[in-house]
Write an enzyme that holds these catalytic residues in place. Structure first.
Site, PDB file in Angstrom:
ATOM      1  N   TYR A   1       0.812  -1.217   0.000  1.00 45.14           N
ATOM      2  CA  TYR A   1       0.000   0.000   0.000  1.00 45.14           C
ATOM      3  C   TYR A   1       0.846   1.267   0.000  1.00 45.14           C
ATOM      4  CZ  TYR A   1      -3.079   3.716   1.574  1.00 45.14           C
ATOM      5  OH  TYR A   1      -3.746   4.905   1.686  1.00 45.14           O
ATOM      6  N   TYR A   2       1.810   1.358   0.880  1.00 41.17           N
ATOM      7  CA  TYR A   2       2.538   2.607   1.050  1.00 41.17           C
ATOM      8  C   TYR A   2       3.499   2.898  -0.103  1.00 41.17           C
ATOM      9  CZ  TYR A   2       0.589   2.504   5.714  1.00 41.17           C
ATOM     10  OH  TYR A   2      -0.285   2.455   6.771  1.00 41.17           O
TER      11      TYR A   2
ATOM     12  N   HIS B   1       2.696  10.756  -0.427  1.00 41.57           N
ATOM     13  CA  HIS B   1       1.636  10.518  -1.402  1.00 41.57           C
ATOM     14  C   HIS B   1       0.989  11.839  -1.804  1.00 41.57           C
ATOM     15  CE1 HIS B   1       0.868   6.015  -0.214  1.00 41.57           C
ATOM     16  NE2 HIS B   1       2.090   6.240  -0.651  1.00 41.57           N
TER      17      HIS B   1
ATOM     18  N   HIS C   1      -0.004  14.326   1.418  1.00 40.87           N
ATOM     19  CA  HIS C   1       0.050  13.734   2.749  1.00 40.87           C
ATOM     20  C   HIS C   1       1.227  12.772   2.823  1.00 40.87           C
ATOM     21  CE1 HIS C   1      -2.369  10.867   0.399  1.00 40.87           C
ATOM     22  NE2 HIS C   1      -2.007   9.936   1.255  1.00 40.87           N
TER      23      HIS C   1
ATOM     24  N   HIS D   1       2.748   9.471   5.030  1.00 47.02           N
ATOM     25  CA  HIS D   1       2.572   8.408   6.013  1.00 47.02           C
ATOM     26  C   HIS D   1       3.896   8.224   6.757  1.00 47.02           C
ATOM     27  CE1 HIS D   1      -1.335   6.959   4.503  1.00 47.02           C
ATOM     28  NE2 HIS D   1      -0.861   7.224   3.298  1.00 47.02           N
TER      29      HIS D   1
END
Length: 278
Positions: free
Chosen positions: A16-17, A146, A157, A159
């Site tokens: 995902y990241y 992201h 943003h 993470h």
């Protein structure tokens, strides 16, 4: 805004990241980055590779140490502190083209992670037959930058994935004791907002403090540079329009609400199929 969450799967997190960014298309600098005193002590620097990232989330460290499983026999992967820039910053960066704001955002996140390490990083050690919570002062953190929301709207943003590993005062690597992180994240959010505000003002923008909730505040950019942003958006759809509400308000010296900017730009960047989130 700072939003905390639990990372539940090492392999799922890696997929995902590391997903591609929609607007920057892999061209953003520092798309991923190891930070934190703990990461430095483990020799984790620069871009975040998939294999070492997954291994750290499993509790398998580069120095050969292993973080023991918890009382339930399972290892906690870590936490995700997501730092979301104000919508106005995203618009100015991705639509207006001011990449300096993205660099300022990354710098603010890195600075806040340092504050979190110094003030909230804890572990537990055995003392006199009991478990005692102690300050460790170091974390292993992977940053992933992201540029879109789940709806593919422009949203800067980052993470900050805080792995469940920290070096205790005795030099041994242990699991992170999360209580202080959960209790202190709202204070960390204020630290982040204050740092970001200082950095964007240094770039020539005006900001204002907006009360977002009872416990957290956020920073909104007041677009003194609204006419330039308006012209950039106008070139993208090739339209020649009358003076907009933004231009008129700027000429009068009024402040332009962030939502009004999003409303006007929605109609001016349709060629990129962007529907801006209110």
């Amino acid at each position: 805004m700072l939003t905390p969450a639990v990372v539940r799967s090492a392999s799922g997190a890696a997929s995902y990241y590391a997903a591609d960014n929609y607007y920057t298309d892999g061209q953003a600098t520092e798309a991923s980055l190891w930070v934190g005193e703990g990461a430095a002590q483990l020799g984790l620097t620069g871009e975040v590779g998939r294999e070492p990232f997954e291994a750290v989330l499993r509790g398998e460290l580069p120095n050969g140490a292993t973080i023991p499983a918890g009382a339930n026999g399972k290892h906690r992967a870590g936490m995700d502190f997501t730092f979301s820039a104000p919508k106005s910053l995203s618009l100015l960066a991705y639509v207006g083209g001011d990449a300096r704001l993205l660099a300022a955002h990354m710098a603010s996140v890195r600075s806040t992670v340092g504050w979190i390490e110094r003030n909230l990083a804890e572990t537990r050690v055995a003392k006199d037959g009991a478990q005692e919570t102690v300050r460790s002062g170091n974390l292993v953190v992977a940053l992933f930058q992201h540029d879109t929301s789940r709806a593919l709207d422009p949203q800067a943003h980052i993470h900050a994935i805080i792995a469940n590993a920290t070096r205790g005062p005795d030099g041994k690597w242990r699991a992170v004791h999360n209580d202080a992180l959960w209790e202190g994240y709202s204070t960390a959010a204020s630290v982040y907002n204050a740092d970001l505000r200082q950095r964007v003002e240094a770039l020539g923008y005006a900001t204002e403090r907006v009360l977002a909730t009872r416990v957290r505040d956020s920073v909104t950019l007041v677009v003194d540079d609204a006419v330039r942003l308006e012209r950039v958006a106008g070139r993208r759809d090739g339209a020649k329009t009358e003076a907009s509400i933004i231009e008129k308000a700027t000429a009068r010296g009024d402040r332009v609400p962030e939502k009004q900017i999003a409303l006007e730009l929605t109609g001016r960047v349709r060629e990129r199929s962007i529907e801006l989130e209110m």
